[in-house]
Design an enzyme around this catalytic site. Structure first.
Site, PDB file in Angstrom:
ATOM      1  N   ARG A  80       1.429  14.411  13.358  1.00 28.69           N
ATOM      2  CA  ARG A  80       1.857  14.221  11.978  1.00 28.69           C
ATOM      3  C   ARG A  80       1.814  15.485  11.124  1.00 28.69           C
ATOM      4  NH1 ARG A  80      -0.558   8.650   9.835  1.00 28.69           N
ATOM      5  NH2 ARG A  80       1.269   8.717   8.523  1.00 28.69           N
ATOM      6  N   CYS A  84      -3.926  12.706  13.359  1.00 23.38           N
ATOM      7  CA  CYS A  84      -4.642  11.454  13.214  1.00 23.38           C
ATOM      8  C   CYS A  84      -4.472  10.651  14.494  1.00 23.38           C
ATOM      9  CB  CYS A  84      -4.212  10.691  11.964  1.00 23.38           C
ATOM     10  SG  CYS A  84      -2.777   9.689  12.147  1.00 23.38           S
ATOM     11  N   ILE A  88       8.689   6.750  16.706  1.00 23.06           N
ATOM     12  CA  ILE A  88       8.270   7.472  15.494  1.00 23.06           C
ATOM     13  C   ILE A  88       7.025   8.317  15.741  1.00 23.06           C
ATOM     14  CG2 ILE A  88       7.684   7.240  13.032  1.00 23.06           C
ATOM     15  CD1 ILE A  88      10.490   6.188  13.683  1.00 23.06           C
ATOM     16  N   ARG A 144      -8.476  -0.424   5.220  1.00 20.14           N
ATOM     17  CA  ARG A 144      -7.759   0.664   4.560  1.00 20.14           C
ATOM     18  C   ARG A 144      -6.441   0.153   3.985  1.00 20.14           C
ATOM     19  NH1 ARG A 144      -7.153   6.164   7.682  1.00 20.14           N
ATOM     20  NH2 ARG A 144      -5.829   6.364   5.853  1.00 20.14           N
ATOM     21  N   ASP A 174       5.159   0.360  11.983  1.00 15.88           N
ATOM     22  CA  ASP A 174       3.929  -0.269  11.487  1.00 15.88           C
ATOM     23  C   ASP A 174       3.785  -1.730  11.919  1.00 15.88           C
ATOM     24  OD1 ASP A 174       3.292   2.124  10.307  1.00 15.88           O
ATOM     25  OD2 ASP A 174       3.917   1.544   8.294  1.00 15.88           O
ATOM     26  N   ARG A 230      -4.415  10.820   4.958  1.00 14.86           N
ATOM     27  CA  ARG A 230      -3.433  11.903   4.936  1.00 14.86           C
ATOM     28  C   ARG A 230      -2.414  11.753   3.816  1.00 14.86           C
ATOM     29  NH1 ARG A 230      -1.811  13.636   9.258  1.00 14.86           N
ATOM     30  NH2 ARG A 230       0.230  14.110   8.461  1.00 14.86           N
ATOM     31  N   LYS A 267       0.837  -1.216   0.000  1.00 12.09           N
ATOM     32  CA  LYS A 267       0.000   0.000   0.000  1.00 12.09           C
ATOM     33  C   LYS A 267       0.867   1.260   0.000  1.00 12.09           C
ATOM     34  CE  LYS A 267      -1.402   1.554   4.109  1.00 12.09           C
ATOM     35  NZ  LYS A 267      -1.143   2.930   4.562  1.00 12.09           N
ATOM     36  N   ASN A 268       1.908   1.279   0.835  1.00 11.79           N
ATOM     37  CA  ASN A 268       2.686   2.513   0.984  1.00 11.79           C
ATOM     38  C   ASN A 268       3.675   2.738  -0.159  1.00 11.79           C
ATOM     39  OD1 ASN A 268       1.256   3.120   3.230  1.00 11.79           O
ATOM     40  ND2 ASN A 268       2.856   2.547   4.704  1.00 11.79           N
TER      41      ASN A 268
HETATM   42  N1  EPU Z   1       7.045  14.516  10.727  1.00  8.92           N
HETATM   43  C1  EPU Z   1       7.153  15.846  11.018  1.00  8.92           C
HETATM   44  N2  EPU Z   1       7.071  16.731   9.973  1.00  8.92           N
HETATM   45  C2  EPU Z   1       6.874  16.340   8.682  1.00  8.92           C
HETATM   46  C3  EPU Z   1       6.769  14.958   8.413  1.00  8.92           C
HETATM   47  C4  EPU Z   1       6.854  14.065   9.469  1.00  8.92           C
HETATM   48  O1  EPU Z   1       7.331  16.239  12.162  1.00  8.92           O
HETATM   49  O2  EPU Z   1       6.818  17.209   7.798  1.00  8.92           O
HETATM   50  C5  EPU Z   1       7.174  13.532  11.819  1.00  8.92           C
HETATM   51  C6  EPU Z   1       5.915  12.677  11.986  1.00  8.92           C
HETATM   52  O3  EPU Z   1       4.939  13.328  12.782  1.00  8.92           O
HETATM   53  C7  EPU Z   1       6.475  11.428  12.608  1.00  8.92           C
HETATM   54  C8  EPU Z   1       7.859  11.284  11.954  1.00  8.92           C
HETATM   55  O4  EPU Z   1       8.178  12.614  11.462  1.00  8.92           O
HETATM   56  O5  EPU Z   1       6.619  11.614  13.981  1.00  8.92           O
HETATM   57  C9  EPU Z   1       7.958  10.311  10.809  1.00  8.92           C
HETATM   58  O6  EPU Z   1       6.871  10.481   9.946  1.00  8.92           O
HETATM   59  P1  EPU Z   1       6.924  10.146   8.390  1.00  8.92           P
HETATM   60  O7  EPU Z   1       6.799  11.443   7.643  1.00  8.92           O
HETATM   61  O8  EPU Z   1       8.073   9.283   8.078  1.00  8.92           O
HETATM   62  O9  EPU Z   1       5.563   9.343   8.237  1.00  8.92           O
HETATM   63  P2  EPU Z   1       4.600   9.382   6.993  1.00  8.92           P
HETATM   64  O10 EPU Z   1       5.377   9.588   5.768  1.00  8.92           O
HETATM   65  O11 EPU Z   1       3.461  10.318   7.292  1.00  8.92           O
HETATM   66  C10 EPU Z   1       4.705   6.851   6.384  1.00  8.92           C
HETATM   67  C11 EPU Z   1       3.729   5.728   6.246  1.00  8.92           C
HETATM   68  C12 EPU Z   1       3.217   5.329   7.623  1.00  8.92           C
HETATM   69  C13 EPU Z   1       4.413   4.891   8.459  1.00  8.92           C
HETATM   70  C14 EPU Z   1       5.447   6.037   8.529  1.00  8.92           C
HETATM   71  C15 EPU Z   1       6.702   5.672   9.276  1.00  8.92           C
HETATM   72  C16 EPU Z   1       2.779   6.109   4.054  1.00  8.92           C
HETATM   73  C17 EPU Z   1       1.614   6.492   3.227  1.00  8.92           C
HETATM   74  N3  EPU Z   1       2.627   6.160   5.373  1.00  8.92           N
HETATM   75  O12 EPU Z   1       3.997   7.927   7.004  1.00  8.92           O
HETATM   76  O13 EPU Z   1       2.342   4.221   7.433  1.00  8.92           O
HETATM   77  O14 EPU Z   1       3.993   4.567   9.754  1.00  8.92           O
HETATM   78  O15 EPU Z   1       5.808   6.434   7.189  1.00  8.92           O
HETATM   79  O16 EPU Z   1       7.305   4.572   8.678  1.00  8.92           O
HETATM   80  O17 EPU Z   1       3.828   5.751   3.521  1.00  8.92           O
HETATM   81  C18 EPU Z   1       0.603   2.734   7.990  1.00  8.92           C
HETATM   82  O18 EPU Z   1       0.745   2.207   6.880  1.00  8.92           O
HETATM   83  O19 EPU Z   1      -0.099   2.231   8.914  1.00  8.92           O
HETATM   84  C19 EPU Z   1       1.270   4.009   8.263  1.00  8.92           C
HETATM   85  C20 EPU Z   1       0.902   4.825   9.248  1.00  8.92           C
END
Ligand code: EPU
Length: 417
Positions: free
Chosen positions: A121, A116, A326, A396, A304, A92, A22-23
């Site tokens: 996030r 969320c 995380i 989802r 995850d 998101r 999915k990701n």
């Molecule tokens: N963060 C910030 N600022 C930003 C972006 C992130 O502070 O601009 C923080 C986040 O709040 C978090 C950390 O940095 O504390 C890492 O977040 P990241 O941006 O890596 O997460 P994401 O890209 O929003 C993706 C996956 C998530 C997975 C995380 C971590 C997708 C669509 N989602 O989220 O997947 O948990 O990376 O590996 O790729 C899931 O599939 O259940 C899921 C939540």
């Protein structure tokens, strides 16, 4: 609404195939906004989040057709650049259209996703990246509004590792003028898979899979035919299920190198693990032992899989300590596991899991995608019947996890609430 009814105690054994990630599928769909040509993908899991991204692309003028694991996207010549709140609030990852829209259409208006269940996030690092490339951004009425006559290559250093942040800026950089260097880029396999897709579309990218990615902008990108990588989180969930209720469970079609952090912890817990490059077999050899772990960006232990691993450790011998590094609120499953007889105490980002003899079935409620999986695994190993409600969270991101578990011998059925 549907719920899952599980009668615990069945041994799981057999073989099961993992679906596509999915990701990896979500950024791949966003990347289609960078081209005028058709893209055809295979290996896509037919899960709700993919359907939501499909709707967002249609809203932006693309034709999107899917059949089973195939999906075809043909961007129209729409100049629409708005991703509305109604879609972004349900998922998101819709913010992944921001980079491609700015780069290709020069304008974007994308709803801010908001917090969320698992944490605040924010998307500040995505926005800092676009601004460094010359985009003008404003936050108004809950939307990010951006424009950029032309994005310029530059150096973007992420202050912490961000998966979708790296993906968003990477996509924008493909059509920027000159060279962009991403530092402290995320190493997750889904980022590398997106880079491989973009390279097939004609992008000039070096270093994906390392923390320094170099992108030389090109004038245009072409269409592609692309198969996305297998879902390492679904694979991990099935392996943990096997470790909890095995039997011998063999998960096929995965990439072993993506599962190393989990395998190491399963082995430390006393689970027998055999593998080749594309399958892993787990065999439960006696009682599971407590292990400590902390969640980290790849190649560390994935956040995850934290909830699912916690379900396994809730009946281990001894006390395990789990650190969630995380997300600040990713322990929502704890109170539900405790209702099933687990003994877990949370202090800040640390959870102490004192293993109990057995869990007992109970009605429980899923709070997010991975928490739902954790509760289902707990139900499989518990005595008696467990009802997991709000399983729309599960749907989802998992392609019929109930059917895959039933194929391995679980007594699990989906009923209307
Ligand atoms: N963060 C910030 N600022 C930003 C972006 C992130 O502070 O601009 C923080 C986040 O709040 C978090 C950390 O940095 O504390 C890492 O977040 P990241 O941006 O890596 O997460 P994401 O890209 O929003 C993706 C996956 C998530 C997975 C995380 C971590 C997708 C669509 N989602 O989220 O997947 O948990 O990376 O590996 O790729 C899931 O599939 O259940 C899921 C939540």
């Amino acid at each position: 609404m549907e719920k899952m009814i599980i009668k615990g105690g069945n041994r799981l054994s057999g073989r099961v195939r993992v679906s596509g990630a999915k990701n990896a599928a979500l950024p791949a769909l966003s990347a289609t906004l960078l081209t005028d040509e058709e893209c055809i993908f295979s290996g896509f899991p037919p899960v709700a989040d993919i359907a939501t991204m499909g709707k967002t692309l249609r809203e932006l003028g693309s034709e999107v057709e899917s059949a089973g694991e195939y999906i075809r996207v043909k961007p129209g010549n729409s100049e629409n650049f708005i991703a509305p709140y109604r879609l972004v609030k349900t998922m998101r990852a819709s913010v992944l259209v921001l980079g491609p829209l700015l780069a290709k259409r020069g304008r974007a208006k994308v709803s801010l996703p908001g917090g969320c269940a698992i944490g605040a996030r924010p998307i500040d690092m995505h926005l800092d990246g676009f601004q460094a490339m010359g985009a003008e951004l404003k936050i108004r009425h809950g939307y990010v509004e951006g424009q950029a006559r032309e994005l310029r290559g530059t150096r973007v250093k992420f202050k912490r590792s961000t998966v979708t942040g790296t993906e968003n800026v990477l996509m924008a950089a493909c059509l920027a003028r000159g060279e962009t260097i991403l530092e402290n880029a995320a190493l997750e396999p889904e980022v590398t898979d997106l880079a491989n897709l973009l390279i097939q579309m004609g992008a000039r990218i070096e270093g994906a899979g390392t923390d320094k990615i170099r992108i030389n902008g090109v004038d245009k990108l072409s269409g592609a035919r692309y198969r996305i990588i297998p879902d390492r989180i679904e694979a991990g969930t099935l392996l943990i299920a096997g470790a909890m209720c095995g039997g011998e469970v063999q998960v096929e079609g995965l990439i072993f190198d993506h599962q190393k952090a989990l395998v190491e912890k399963l082995q430390a817990a006393g689970v027998k693990v055999e593998h080749d490059y594309d399958w892993i077999r787990v065999t439960r050899a006696g009682k599971v032992k407590a292990v400590d772990f902390e969640t980290e960006p790849f190649p560390g232990f994935p956040t995850d899989l934290q909830a699912q691993m916690m379900a396994l450790l809730s009946t281990a011998e001894g006390t395990s300590t789990i650190m969630e590094n995380i997300f600040e609120n990713r322990f929502m499953h704890v109170s539900e596991l405790d209702r099933m007889g687990a003994d877990i105490r949370v202090e800040g980002k640390r959870a102490m899991v004192q293993g109990v003899e057995h869990l007992s079935g109970a009605p429980v409620m899923a709070s997010d995608l991975r928490a739902s999986a954790s509760l289902i695994l707990a139900g499989l190993s518990a005595e008696g019947e467990t009802e997991v409600s709000r399983i729309y969270h599960l749907d989802r991101g998992y392609e019929r996890l109930d059917l895959k578990l039933a194929q391995l011998g679980a007594d699990i059925r989906r009923v209307k609430d």
